[in-house]
Design an enzyme around this catalytic site. Structure first.
Site, PDB file in Angstrom:
ATOM      1  N   CYS A  83       0.820  -1.224   0.000  1.00  0.00           N
ATOM      2  CA  CYS A  83       0.000   0.000   0.000  1.00  0.00           C
ATOM      3  C   CYS A  83       0.851   1.270   0.000  1.00  0.00           C
ATOM      4  O   CYS A  83       0.307   2.367  -0.134  1.00  0.00           O
ATOM      5  CB  CYS A  83      -0.932   0.007   1.195  1.00  0.00           C
ATOM      6  SG  CYS A  83      -2.017  -1.416   1.224  1.00  0.00           S
ATOM      7  N   HIS A 333      -9.210   3.931  -1.254  1.00  0.00           N
ATOM      8  CA  HIS A 333      -7.863   3.372  -1.090  1.00  0.00           C
ATOM      9  C   HIS A 333      -7.539   2.385  -2.221  1.00  0.00           C
ATOM     10  O   HIS A 333      -7.502   1.173  -2.018  1.00  0.00           O
ATOM     11  CB  HIS A 333      -7.791   2.698   0.298  1.00  0.00           C
ATOM     12  CG  HIS A 333      -6.463   2.153   0.681  1.00  0.00           C
ATOM     13  ND1 HIS A 333      -5.268   2.614   0.163  1.00  0.00           N
ATOM     14  CD2 HIS A 333      -6.125   1.168   1.557  1.00  0.00           C
ATOM     15  CE1 HIS A 333      -4.269   1.929   0.700  1.00  0.00           C
ATOM     16  NE2 HIS A 333      -4.762   1.038   1.535  1.00  0.00           N
TER      17      HIS A 333
HETATM   18  N1  COA Z   1     -16.927   2.333   3.817  1.00  0.00           N
HETATM   19  C1  COA Z   1     -18.189   2.754   3.567  1.00  0.00           C
HETATM   20  N2  COA Z   1     -19.005   2.137   2.692  1.00  0.00           N
HETATM   21  C2  COA Z   1     -18.499   1.077   2.031  1.00  0.00           C
HETATM   22  C3  COA Z   1     -17.197   0.588   2.236  1.00  0.00           C
HETATM   23  C4  COA Z   1     -16.402   1.260   3.183  1.00  0.00           C
HETATM   24  N3  COA Z   1     -15.166   0.849   3.445  1.00  0.00           N
HETATM   25  N4  COA Z   1     -16.986  -0.484   1.449  1.00  0.00           N
HETATM   26  C5  COA Z   1     -18.118  -0.663   0.748  1.00  0.00           C
HETATM   27  N5  COA Z   1     -19.033   0.272   1.101  1.00  0.00           N
HETATM   28  C6  COA Z   1     -20.411   0.386   0.622  1.00  0.00           C
HETATM   29  C7  COA Z   1     -20.529   0.245  -0.882  1.00  0.00           C
HETATM   30  O1  COA Z   1     -20.496   1.504  -1.514  1.00  0.00           O
HETATM   31  C8  COA Z   1     -21.885  -0.409  -1.023  1.00  0.00           C
HETATM   32  O2  COA Z   1     -22.883   0.583  -0.853  1.00  0.00           O
HETATM   33  P1  COA Z   1     -24.249   0.537  -1.689  1.00  0.00           P
HETATM   34  O3  COA Z   1     -24.915  -0.760  -1.294  1.00  0.00           O
HETATM   35  O4  COA Z   1     -24.990   1.762  -1.247  1.00  0.00           O
HETATM   36  O5  COA Z   1     -23.829   0.545  -3.133  1.00  0.00           O
HETATM   37  C9  COA Z   1     -21.966  -1.325   0.190  1.00  0.00           C
HETATM   38  O6  COA Z   1     -21.105  -0.743   1.182  1.00  0.00           O
HETATM   39  C10 COA Z   1     -21.550  -2.745  -0.100  1.00  0.00           C
HETATM   40  O7  COA Z   1     -20.383  -2.700  -0.887  1.00  0.00           O
HETATM   41  P2  COA Z   1     -19.501  -3.969  -1.170  1.00  0.00           P
HETATM   42  O8  COA Z   1     -18.476  -3.604  -2.203  1.00  0.00           O
HETATM   43  O9  COA Z   1     -20.390  -5.161  -1.422  1.00  0.00           O
HETATM   44  O10 COA Z   1     -18.760  -4.151   0.206  1.00  0.00           O
HETATM   45  P3  COA Z   1     -17.992  -5.402   0.694  1.00  0.00           P
HETATM   46  O11 COA Z   1     -18.727  -5.960   1.858  1.00  0.00           O
HETATM   47  O12 COA Z   1     -17.633  -6.302  -0.426  1.00  0.00           O
HETATM   48  O13 COA Z   1     -16.606  -4.743   1.182  1.00  0.00           O
HETATM   49  C11 COA Z   1     -15.142  -4.160   2.943  1.00  0.00           C
HETATM   50  C12 COA Z   1     -16.531  -3.976   2.347  1.00  0.00           C
HETATM   51  C13 COA Z   1     -15.001  -3.276   4.164  1.00  0.00           C
HETATM   52  C14 COA Z   1     -14.918  -5.620   3.335  1.00  0.00           C
HETATM   53  C15 COA Z   1     -14.101  -3.746   1.848  1.00  0.00           C
HETATM   54  O14 COA Z   1     -14.294  -2.397   1.534  1.00  0.00           O
HETATM   55  C16 COA Z   1     -12.698  -3.981   2.334  1.00  0.00           C
HETATM   56  O15 COA Z   1     -12.186  -5.107   2.258  1.00  0.00           O
HETATM   57  N6  COA Z   1     -12.013  -2.935   2.817  1.00  0.00           N
HETATM   58  C17 COA Z   1     -10.651  -3.049   3.326  1.00  0.00           C
HETATM   59  C18 COA Z   1      -9.686  -3.047   2.200  1.00  0.00           C
HETATM   60  C19 COA Z   1      -8.284  -3.258   2.698  1.00  0.00           C
HETATM   61  O16 COA Z   1      -7.998  -4.135   3.504  1.00  0.00           O
HETATM   62  N7  COA Z   1      -7.348  -2.469   2.194  1.00  0.00           N
HETATM   63  C20 COA Z   1      -5.969  -2.572   2.538  1.00  0.00           C
HETATM   64  C21 COA Z   1      -5.737  -1.828   3.778  1.00  0.00           C
HETATM   65  S1  COA Z   1      -4.043  -1.701   4.199  1.00  0.00           S
END
Ligand code: COA
Length: 385
Positions: A83, A333
């Site tokens: 990252c 991100h």
């Molecule tokens: N914050 C706010 N809203 C979020 C979000 C977040 N982090 N991630 C997704 N959403 C929203 C989407 O816009 C979607 O909204 P909608 O239904 O109104 O369209 C809804 O939540 C579902 O989205 P989806 O893509 O199905 O979410 P998900 O459950 O597959 O993924 C996480 C959510 C948190 C698991 C994913 O964003 C994630 O893995 N984040 C961490 C990434 C990471 O580890 N990065 C490296 C860090 S060092």
């Protein structure tokens, strides 16, 4: 070494860019940055990216992007440090220009994550952890950060509610950033009611995945004429440090040693201390990382990070504004691009172009990009001249 200035910035919105290829995403950011710099051509292009091979089946990003933007034959290659790949590309470009080897360089960070199913991206993100000792246990990046956050709450007595200001501030600032993935403010109730991802990390503690690219053009300060259209922004500190790749190998898993080392080096190069920093684009991939970065970079004592949020000091008018354009939480991100977005946003603030979330009279901005769970951290300090 020569002094180096940033004279051009470019970025795409962080989004689901299903209609653009990886080279188009990166290319548009590069072309915008070169145009903003008032140039037609640069000598070298450095690319920050983490997962193009696994997620996009594309290696060789140097030649791939250089050719598309009209830089065939120029020096160009990719830098990878999970990252923090974006800041790694920026630092490489800076060193090339500062050393005199290259005169004009563009650094671009790019990532295209949303073409792949979520489970695949989660597995690819986990490759930034230790395969032998962490990934084989089935741990994801969210889970690793959840373990750190749980331990932090236990050691220092904070509750989940105490982390709300990090997310609320980021989303409030993202409203004003046309390039942010999420442009909706959230309330404390929405923070607390959000679905749990890996206890205690809920959806509002986690940064979203996304596609995006951001780029900056740099040149030696001595070569800039008085005709520059934008305020002059100088790079006055740049340092990188590593730590163990596995969290459990650290003496203190609640202390980002690499953030401490890289920020101390950057402060020393700039002749500054944390009190001199007007804004801090930190790596709020998870709320707990925001707290730990603030502590390790010297903005508050160990174990007290959430206090800055609770006392309103992280907002644009506060003592140390963070995530001023939405941060990783709301801007998004796209991992290998994130470090470059942070630097573009610092430049926007120092040029006084951050409408809606402008830090008044901002002169000195810091960006800190974290690779892995704190295993590779790069800190930059920029100054409006
Ligand atoms: N914050 C706010 N809203 C979020 C979000 C977040 N982090 N991630 C997704 N959403 C929203 C989407 O816009 C979607 O909204 P909608 O239904 O109104 O369209 C809804 O939540 C579902 O989205 P989806 O893509 O199905 O979410 P998900 O459950 O597959 O993924 C996480 C959510 C948190 C698991 C994913 O964003 C994630 O893995 N984040 C961490 C990434 C990471 O580890 N990065 C490296 C860090 S060092």
């Amino acid at each position: 070494m020569r002094e180096v200035a940033v004279i051009g910035i470019g970025q795409t919105k962080v989004d689901e860019h299903w209609d653009k290829s990886l080279r188009e995403l990166a290319g548009f950011a590069v072309l915008d940055a070169v145009k903003d710099a008032g140039l037609n051509q640069v000598d070298a292009l450095y690319v920050g990216n983490m997962m193009s091979v696994s997620a996009n089946h594309q290696a060789q990003l140097g030649a791939y992007i250089a050719d598309w933007v009209g830089l065939r034959y120029a020096e160009s290659f990719k830098l990878e440090s999970a990252c923090s790949s974006g800041a790694a590309a920026f630092r490489t470009a800076l060193l090339a220009v500062a050393s005199g080897a290259i005169d004009t360089a563009v650094a671009v960070g790019v990532e295209k994550m949303t073409d792949s199913p979520g489970a695949e991206i989660t597995a690819e993100l986990a490759t930034a952890a230790d395969t032998d000792w962490e990934i084989t246990q089935g741990v994801s990046f969210v889970a690793l950060n959840a373990l750190i956050m749980r331990r932090y709450m236990y050691e220092y007595g904070w509750t989940k509610n105490d982390f709300a200001p990090f997310s609320i501030n980021a989303h409030a600032n993202g409203v004003h950033n046309p390039h942010a993935r999420f442009r909706k403010a959230i309330t404390e109730k929405q923070y607390l009611d959000a679905g749990m991802v890996a206890d205690p990390i809920n959806l509002m503690d986690a940064s979203p995945i996304g596609d995006g690219a951001a780029a900056l053009v740099m040149v030696p300060l001595e070569k800039i004429g008085h005709s520059s259209a934008n305020p002059l922004i100088k790079i006055i500190g740049s340092a990188a440090a590593t730590d163990s790749i596995a969290v459990h190998d650290r003496k203190d898993p609640l202390w980002l040693k690499a953030a401490e080392l890289s920020s101390k080096k950057a402060y020393s190069q700039a002749g500054l201390s944390p009190q001199d920093i007007d804004l801090f684009e930190l790596h709020d991939a998870f709320s707990i990382m925001a707290a730990l970065s603030l502590e390790a970079s010297g903005f508050i004592e160990r174990g007290k990070g959430p206090r800055l949020g609770l006392e309103g000091e992280i907002r644009p008018g506060g003592k140390i504004p963070i995530a001023t354009r939405g941060g990783l939480k709301a801007r998004g991100h796209p991992v290998g691009a994130t470090g470059m977005y942070q630097l573009v946003e610092v430049v926007e603030q120092l040029r006084h172009q951050a409408q809606g979330s402008q830090v008044e009279n901002a002169r000195i901005g810091m960006a800190q990009n974290i690779g892995g769970s704190g295993s590779n951290i790069i800190t930059h300090i920029l100054q409006r001249v």
